[in-house]
Design a protein around this motif. Sequence first.
Motif, PDB file in Angstrom:
ATOM      1  N   ALA A 131      44.345 -24.710 -51.641  1.00 41.79           N
ATOM      2  CA  ALA A 131      44.631 -23.654 -52.616  1.00 41.79           C
ATOM      3  C   ALA A 131      45.592 -22.567 -52.139  1.00 41.79           C
ATOM      4  N   THR A 132      45.880 -22.494 -50.820  1.00 44.57           N
ATOM      5  CA  THR A 132      46.708 -21.392 -50.328  1.00 44.57           C
ATOM      6  C   THR A 132      47.842 -21.909 -49.450  1.00 44.57           C
ATOM      7  N   GLY A 136      48.703 -25.619 -43.332  1.00 40.85           N
ATOM      8  CA  GLY A 136      49.419 -26.834 -43.716  1.00 40.85           C
ATOM      9  C   GLY A 136      50.879 -26.617 -44.034  1.00 40.85           C
ATOM     10  N   HIS A 137      51.392 -27.414 -44.957  1.00 39.23           N
ATOM     11  CA  HIS A 137      52.815 -27.442 -45.280  1.00 39.23           C
ATOM     12  C   HIS A 137      52.990 -27.214 -46.779  1.00 39.23           C
ATOM     13  N   PRO A 138      53.186 -25.975 -47.202  1.00 41.07           N
ATOM     14  CA  PRO A 138      53.307 -25.688 -48.639  1.00 41.07           C
ATOM     15  C   PRO A 138      54.578 -26.281 -49.238  1.00 41.07           C
ATOM     16  N   GLU A 139      54.417 -26.941 -50.365  1.00 42.19           N
ATOM     17  CA  GLU A 139      55.546 -27.527 -51.093  1.00 42.19           C
ATOM     18  C   GLU A 139      55.317 -27.331 -52.588  1.00 42.19           C
ATOM     19  N   GLY A 140      56.383 -27.540 -53.374  1.00 44.73           N
ATOM     20  CA  GLY A 140      56.310 -27.370 -54.814  1.00 44.73           C
ATOM     21  C   GLY A 140      55.569 -28.504 -55.507  1.00 44.73           C
ATOM     22  N   PRO A 141      55.278 -28.347 -56.807  1.00 42.88           N
ATOM     23  CA  PRO A 141      54.493 -29.344 -57.539  1.00 42.88           C
ATOM     24  C   PRO A 141      55.207 -30.680 -57.730  1.00 42.88           C
TER      25      PRO A 141
END
Length: 220
Positions: A131-132, A136-141
Amino acid sequence: MILATTPLFYVFSQFVVIDMLLTFLLTACVGAIWLLRDGSPSETGWWPLIAASTAALAVLAKGLIGLALPGLVLLVASLVDRDRRTLASLARPGPIVCFLAIAAPWFVVMALRHPEFVHEFFVREHLQRFATDEVGHPEGPLFYFPVLLGGALPWTLLATALALTRSGRAAWRTIARERRRFLLVWIATIVVFFSAARSKLAGYVLPALPPAAMVLAAWP
């Protein structure tokens, strides 16, 4: 053959990564759920216990995702087909006890030996990673769109060509409706779930490849 020649699947098969083991166990679990759904009550046999045991092993392999993904596939497919029998079969004491007997002991021991384990594992590595942007490795939808499109070549081109031709669409309709609907639910549930997560890696979507290969293989 389709799965073995899918570049994304092949590349990950050359490394020691837990995602491949998870893919195997989830495929076995959802496959058991399908065979349970597809058989008559007298033919279901060991499928509920096989589904429960493979889900438990998937949880030991990579956490609650091993239960969440097959559970979501089962729930969505049951809602689409108005199928209560499969849910009832898996909610009986036998499968539940089987799941807990395999999955629970390790978590209990870890929680007793390491008090910080519960927060690190369930909160940081699950909730916060999903959720945040903190873990990890944030990426777009849309991260998995090019991953699947390019990672499944040349089979994505074949599927596109079949979908765009009249004969291909006619061949699609020859697949049993319940079967193709279940496979599409299986694929979509995995892709949508990981697309909704904030943290993304290409290997996360590997469990969607076996049902995608099954769809293409069944497409005459």
